[in-house]
Design a protein around this motif. Structure first.
Motif, PDB file in Angstrom:
ATOM      1  N   ALA A 136     -49.652  27.366 -78.368  1.00 48.44           N
ATOM      2  CA  ALA A 136     -50.545  26.343 -78.332  1.00 48.44           C
ATOM      3  C   ALA A 136     -51.850  27.764 -77.756  1.00 48.44           C
ATOM      4  O   ALA A 136     -53.271  27.323 -78.415  1.00 48.44           O
ATOM      5  CB  ALA A 136     -50.495  25.611 -76.744  1.00 48.44           C
ATOM      6  N   GLN A 137     -50.700  28.249 -77.730  1.00 48.22           N
ATOM      7  CA  GLN A 137     -51.832  30.069 -76.927  1.00 48.22           C
ATOM      8  C   GLN A 137     -51.872  31.241 -78.442  1.00 48.22           C
ATOM      9  O   GLN A 137     -51.843  32.206 -78.720  1.00 48.22           O
ATOM     10  CB  GLN A 137     -50.748  31.125 -75.938  1.00 48.22           C
ATOM     11  CG  GLN A 137     -51.301  29.731 -74.449  1.00 48.22           C
ATOM     12  CD  GLN A 137     -52.831  29.550 -74.502  1.00 48.22           C
ATOM     13  OE1 GLN A 137     -53.272  30.356 -74.783  1.00 48.22           O
ATOM     14  NE2 GLN A 137     -53.131  28.141 -74.444  1.00 48.22           N
ATOM     15  N   SER A 138     -50.604  30.528 -79.885  1.00 49.54           N
ATOM     16  CA  SER A 138     -50.518  31.683 -80.717  1.00 49.54           C
ATOM     17  C   SER A 138     -51.860  31.407 -81.742  1.00 49.54           C
ATOM     18  O   SER A 138     -52.525  30.726 -82.069  1.00 49.54           O
ATOM     19  CB  SER A 138     -49.074  30.748 -81.094  1.00 49.54           C
ATOM     20  OG  SER A 138     -48.784  31.635 -83.211  1.00 49.54           O
ATOM     21  N   ASP A 139     -51.514  32.403 -82.720  1.00 52.85           N
ATOM     22  CA  ASP A 139     -52.528  33.154 -83.154  1.00 52.85           C
ATOM     23  C   ASP A 139     -52.179  33.194 -84.840  1.00 52.85           C
ATOM     24  O   ASP A 139     -52.814  32.931 -84.990  1.00 52.85           O
ATOM     25  CB  ASP A 139     -53.642  34.147 -83.614  1.00 52.85           C
ATOM     26  CG  ASP A 139     -54.745  34.604 -81.920  1.00 52.85           C
ATOM     27  OD1 ASP A 139     -55.001  33.226 -81.455  1.00 52.85           O
ATOM     28  OD2 ASP A 139     -54.288  35.401 -81.350  1.00 52.85           O
ATOM     29  N   GLN A 140     -50.000  32.901 -85.013  1.00 56.06           N
ATOM     30  CA  GLN A 140     -50.187  32.413 -86.003  1.00 56.06           C
ATOM     31  C   GLN A 140     -50.861  30.917 -86.775  1.00 56.06           C
ATOM     32  O   GLN A 140     -49.230  29.750 -86.074  1.00 56.06           O
ATOM     33  CB  GLN A 140     -48.531  32.712 -86.405  1.00 56.06           C
ATOM     34  CG  GLN A 140     -48.403  34.082 -85.434  1.00 56.06           C
ATOM     35  CD  GLN A 140     -49.178  35.262 -86.611  1.00 56.06           C
ATOM     36  OE1 GLN A 140     -48.543  34.805 -87.426  1.00 56.06           O
ATOM     37  NE2 GLN A 140     -49.274  36.294 -86.056  1.00 56.06           N
ATOM     38  N   TRP A 141     -51.587  30.926 -86.939  1.00 57.71           N
ATOM     39  CA  TRP A 141     -52.430  29.188 -86.966  1.00 57.71           C
ATOM     40  C   TRP A 141     -51.359  28.994 -87.887  1.00 57.71           C
ATOM     41  O   TRP A 141     -50.950  27.364 -87.478  1.00 57.71           O
ATOM     42  CB  TRP A 141     -53.097  29.547 -87.630  1.00 57.71           C
ATOM     43  CG  TRP A 141     -54.608  30.496 -86.795  1.00 57.71           C
ATOM     44  CD1 TRP A 141     -55.548  31.233 -87.457  1.00 57.71           C
ATOM     45  CD2 TRP A 141     -55.060  29.788 -85.857  1.00 57.71           C
ATOM     46  NE1 TRP A 141     -56.235  31.946 -86.495  1.00 57.71           N
ATOM     47  CE2 TRP A 141     -55.667  31.377 -85.490  1.00 57.71           C
ATOM     48  CE3 TRP A 141     -54.511  28.683 -84.829  1.00 57.71           C
ATOM     49  CZ2 TRP A 141     -56.256  30.933 -83.679  1.00 57.71           C
ATOM     50  CZ3 TRP A 141     -55.319  29.146 -83.502  1.00 57.71           C
ATOM     51  CH2 TRP A 141     -55.514  30.367 -83.425  1.00 57.71           C
ATOM     52  N   ARG A 142     -50.625  28.714 -89.346  1.00 56.71           N
ATOM     53  CA  ARG A 142     -50.179  27.965 -90.218  1.00 56.71           C
ATOM     54  C   ARG A 142     -48.537  27.774 -89.044  1.00 56.71           C
ATOM     55  O   ARG A 142     -47.665  26.971 -89.434  1.00 56.71           O
ATOM     56  CB  ARG A 142     -49.794  28.703 -91.869  1.00 56.71           C
ATOM     57  CG  ARG A 142     -48.781  28.402 -92.722  1.00 56.71           C
ATOM     58  CD  ARG A 142     -49.121  28.827 -93.729  1.00 56.71           C
ATOM     59  NE  ARG A 142     -50.605  28.629 -94.279  1.00 56.71           N
ATOM     60  CZ  ARG A 142     -50.340  28.792 -95.741  1.00 56.71           C
ATOM     61  NH1 ARG A 142     -50.031  28.630 -96.014  1.00 56.71           N
ATOM     62  NH2 ARG A 142     -51.875  29.141 -96.197  1.00 56.71           N
ATOM     63  N   ARG A 177     -50.881  19.973 -77.893  1.00 59.52           N
ATOM     64  CA  ARG A 177     -51.118  20.521 -79.366  1.00 59.52           C
ATOM     65  C   ARG A 177     -52.283  19.813 -79.495  1.00 59.52           C
ATOM     66  O   ARG A 177     -52.882  20.366 -80.624  1.00 59.52           O
ATOM     67  CB  ARG A 177     -51.003  18.933 -80.088  1.00 59.52           C
ATOM     68  CG  ARG A 177     -49.411  18.946 -80.508  1.00 59.52           C
ATOM     69  CD  ARG A 177     -48.376  17.313 -80.199  1.00 59.52           C
ATOM     70  NE  ARG A 177     -49.098  17.035 -82.205  1.00 59.52           N
ATOM     71  CZ  ARG A 177     -49.151  16.251 -82.224  1.00 59.52           C
ATOM     72  NH1 ARG A 177     -49.050  14.885 -81.574  1.00 59.52           N
ATOM     73  NH2 ARG A 177     -50.256  15.086 -83.885  1.00 59.52           N
ATOM     74  N   SER A 178     -52.946  19.451 -78.605  1.00 57.01           N
ATOM     75  CA  SER A 178     -54.935  19.182 -78.814  1.00 57.01           C
ATOM     76  C   SER A 178     -55.304  20.874 -78.238  1.00 57.01           C
ATOM     77  O   SER A 178     -56.634  21.208 -78.911  1.00 57.01           O
ATOM     78  CB  SER A 178     -55.025  17.964 -77.129  1.00 57.01           C
ATOM     79  OG  SER A 178     -54.614  17.007 -78.049  1.00 57.01           O
ATOM     80  N   ALA A 179     -55.114  21.564 -77.421  1.00 57.35           N
ATOM     81  CA  ALA A 179     -55.332  22.559 -77.070  1.00 57.35           C
ATOM     82  C   ALA A 179     -55.550  23.760 -78.719  1.00 57.35           C
ATOM     83  O   ALA A 179     -56.658  24.106 -79.239  1.00 57.35           O
ATOM     84  CB  ALA A 179     -55.068  23.511 -76.034  1.00 57.35           C
ATOM     85  N   PHE A 180     -54.282  23.989 -79.138  1.00 51.10           N
ATOM     86  CA  PHE A 180     -53.869  24.263 -80.425  1.00 51.10           C
ATOM     87  C   PHE A 180     -55.446  23.811 -81.589  1.00 51.10           C
ATOM     88  O   PHE A 180     -55.143  24.345 -81.810  1.00 51.10           O
ATOM     89  CB  PHE A 180     -52.386  24.158 -80.607  1.00 51.10           C
ATOM     90  CG  PHE A 180     -52.467  24.815 -82.150  1.00 51.10           C
ATOM     91  CD1 PHE A 180     -52.327  26.289 -82.319  1.00 51.10           C
ATOM     92  CD2 PHE A 180     -52.408  24.080 -83.376  1.00 51.10           C
ATOM     93  CE1 PHE A 180     -51.982  26.661 -83.350  1.00 51.10           C
ATOM     94  CE2 PHE A 180     -51.720  24.570 -84.776  1.00 51.10           C
ATOM     95  CZ  PHE A 180     -51.690  25.959 -84.274  1.00 51.10           C
ATOM     96  N   SER A 181     -55.267  22.936 -82.046  1.00 49.34           N
ATOM     97  CA  SER A 181     -55.759  22.423 -82.434  1.00 49.34           C
ATOM     98  C   SER A 181     -56.979  22.668 -82.929  1.00 49.34           C
ATOM     99  O   SER A 181     -58.129  23.168 -83.149  1.00 49.34           O
ATOM    100  CB  SER A 181     -55.723  20.450 -82.991  1.00 49.34           C
ATOM    101  OG  SER A 181     -54.825  20.440 -83.499  1.00 49.34           O
ATOM    102  N   LYS A 182     -57.060  22.298 -81.399  1.00 42.96           N
ATOM    103  CA  LYS A 182     -59.093  22.711 -80.814  1.00 42.96           C
ATOM    104  C   LYS A 182     -59.109  24.817 -80.966  1.00 42.96           C
ATOM    105  O   LYS A 182     -59.892  24.703 -81.460  1.00 42.96           O
ATOM    106  CB  LYS A 182     -59.381  22.921 -79.343  1.00 42.96           C
ATOM    107  CG  LYS A 182     -61.327  22.762 -78.908  1.00 42.96           C
ATOM    108  CD  LYS A 182     -61.298  22.778 -77.514  1.00 42.96           C
ATOM    109  CE  LYS A 182     -62.390  22.661 -76.778  1.00 42.96           C
ATOM    110  NZ  LYS A 182     -62.716  21.980 -75.604  1.00 42.96           N
ATOM    111  N   ARG A 183     -58.358  25.176 -80.635  1.00 37.53           N
ATOM    112  CA  ARG A 183     -58.385  26.774 -80.528  1.00 37.53           C
ATOM    113  C   ARG A 183     -58.383  26.986 -82.259  1.00 37.53           C
ATOM    114  O   ARG A 183     -59.295  27.838 -82.888  1.00 37.53           O
ATOM    115  CB  ARG A 183     -57.753  27.804 -80.434  1.00 37.53           C
ATOM    116  CG  ARG A 183     -57.537  28.247 -78.591  1.00 37.53           C
ATOM    117  CD  ARG A 183     -55.911  28.318 -77.791  1.00 37.53           C
ATOM    118  NE  ARG A 183     -55.947  29.807 -78.618  1.00 37.53           N
ATOM    119  CZ  ARG A 183     -55.071  30.353 -78.891  1.00 37.53           C
ATOM    120  NH1 ARG A 183     -54.114  29.247 -79.508  1.00 37.53           N
ATOM    121  NH2 ARG A 183     -55.401  31.750 -79.736  1.00 37.53           N
TER     122      ARG A 183
END
Length: 409
Positions: A136-142, A177-183
């Motif tokens: 959830a804290q990752s910037d590796q979006w794909r 999952r929601s936190a990652f999607s929001k970021r």
């Protein structure tokens, strides 16, 4: 009366079975012979043996539930306890008692297995939650997005826990999952805004580049194109559907300008190379005036050469110092010759030189007379001192006479 090891029929037709607790009445038989009665109830016994055997096999080889197995055992036990068969009923009870133990052991085994599976499922789900919270804290979006989708599939394949535990873990998993999607959504929204800003900036740069493409102010325009390129790089990337088109227009405008400049510079370079050849010929003609002989003729010849020199245009920058240096050397030689001529023909300078020479000559003559007088008087010390002074005055006189000769005297 008829009998066998496990039962008998009395004279009234009553059938008995022998058990550890004594004889038990099986039933009465009046339809045939005592042997037929025993045979009938023996077949009943064999039927119970077959049913118990089948149940034992089901318990061993199938996933028959403990509840269903206990029900089947209870049903068979009722039939055995009813004593409606002739045979070793105690053995059948023993087999049923052992089967109860087997079913109970299987139930405990399955209970332990379910507990183990539950613990494994809990551990697996806790691991999934931990990984999801880290992703959830990752910037590796794909990569992170693809991994989170794979974790969901893994979660669906795991057994459910007790409702409270399962709901708590799912809540954490879903929240990650929601936190990652929001970021990710915020990131791409910001990226879209940046790309839109980059598009507007690059459209402005393209407009200026296209406006400059026809300029013939080569130096300042080339410098401005370098500045525009730096601004282009600093602007970042526009949306993919705009970036290539904007770049092609931007680069195309520069290509038009630099192609025109290259063409002009090529013509200029050819012209300057020809100019250099002409100036080298004039420098060679000027160098033939050296050393300066007749000053007036040399001055006139150099003036003619210089006028032709000035009429010729620029030469290549790297060749300029050498060819101009050759002309300056001839010019300096003329200036030195003119200065020497001026000194030679200047009446005031000649008069000053003659006056200085006369004074020095008088001083030398006076010192010589004083030396002779000192010698005559025997004052050699004074004579020696005066001779040293004479040497200095004589050197000055020689220098003054040499200078006077330059004036032709």
């Amino acid at each position: 009366m008829s009998s066998d090891p496990w039962g008998r029929v009395d004279e009234t037709g009553t059938v008995y079975v022998r058990t550890a607790d004594g004889e038990q009445v099986v039933g009465s038989w009046a339809a045939g012979s005592p042997e037929e009665a025993l045979a009938y109830f023996e077949r009943k016994y064999e039927g119970l043996v077959v049913e118990i055997g089948l149940l034992e096999k089901r318990v061993r080889t199938t996933d028959l539930s403990a509840k269903d197995a206990q029900a089947a055992i209870g049903h068979l036990r009722e039939q055995v306890d009813a004593h409606h068969a002739v045979g070793d009923l105690d053995a059948l009870r023993g087999r049923l008692d052992k089967l109860v133990e087997t079913v109970e052991a299987r139930r405990e085994e399955r209970k332990a297995q379910r507990a183990k599976q539950s613990d494994e499922a809990r551990k697996a789900k806790e691991d999934l939650v931990a990984e999801a919270e880290q992703l959830a804290q990752s910037d590796q979006w794909r990569a992170a997005g693809e991994r989170l989708r794979a974790l969901v599939d893994t979660w669906k394949g795991l057994p459910r826990l007790d409702r409270k535990s399962d709901d708590e873990l799912w809540h954490r998993f879903s929240h990650a999952r929601s936190a990652f999607s929001k970021r990710r959504k915020a990131h791409f929204a910001q990226l879209d805004a940046q790309r839109e800003e980059a598009r507007r900036t690059k459209e402005r740069l393209v407009a200026e580049a296209e406006a400059l493409s026809g300029s013939t102010d080569w130096g300042p325009t080339a410098a401005r194109y370098r500045e525009l390129m730096a601004e282009w790089k600093a602007a970042g990337r526009a949306q993919r559907e705009h970036e290539d088109d904007l770049w092609n227009r931007f680069r195309g405008a520069q290509d038009v300008f630099f192609a025109a400049r290259s063409s002009v510079f090529a013509e200029r370079d050819a012209e300057q190379a020809e100019n250099l050849k002409l100036k080298e010929e004039l420098a060679e003609e000027a160098e033939k005036l050296l050393p300066i002989g007749e000053l007036k003729a040399a001055r006139a010849a150099f003036r003619s050469i210089n006028e032709r020199w000035e009429a010729i245009g620029h030469v290549p920058r790297d060749a300029r110092p050498k060819v101009e240096g050759r002309m300056h050397a001839v010019e300096r030689a003329l200036q030195e010759a003119e200065e020497a001529e001026w000194r030679r023909t200047n009446p005031e300078a000649r008069a000053r030189a003659e006056g200085l020479t006369g004074q020095l000559q008088a001083a030398v003559d006076k010192l010589r007379a004083q030396i002779e007088q000192a010698r005559a008087q025997g004052n050699n010390a004074r004579a020696d001192k005066l001779e040293k002074e004479l040497e200095g005055r004589q050197a000055l006189l020689d220098q003054a006479l040499k200078g006077l000769q330059e004036f032709g005297g």
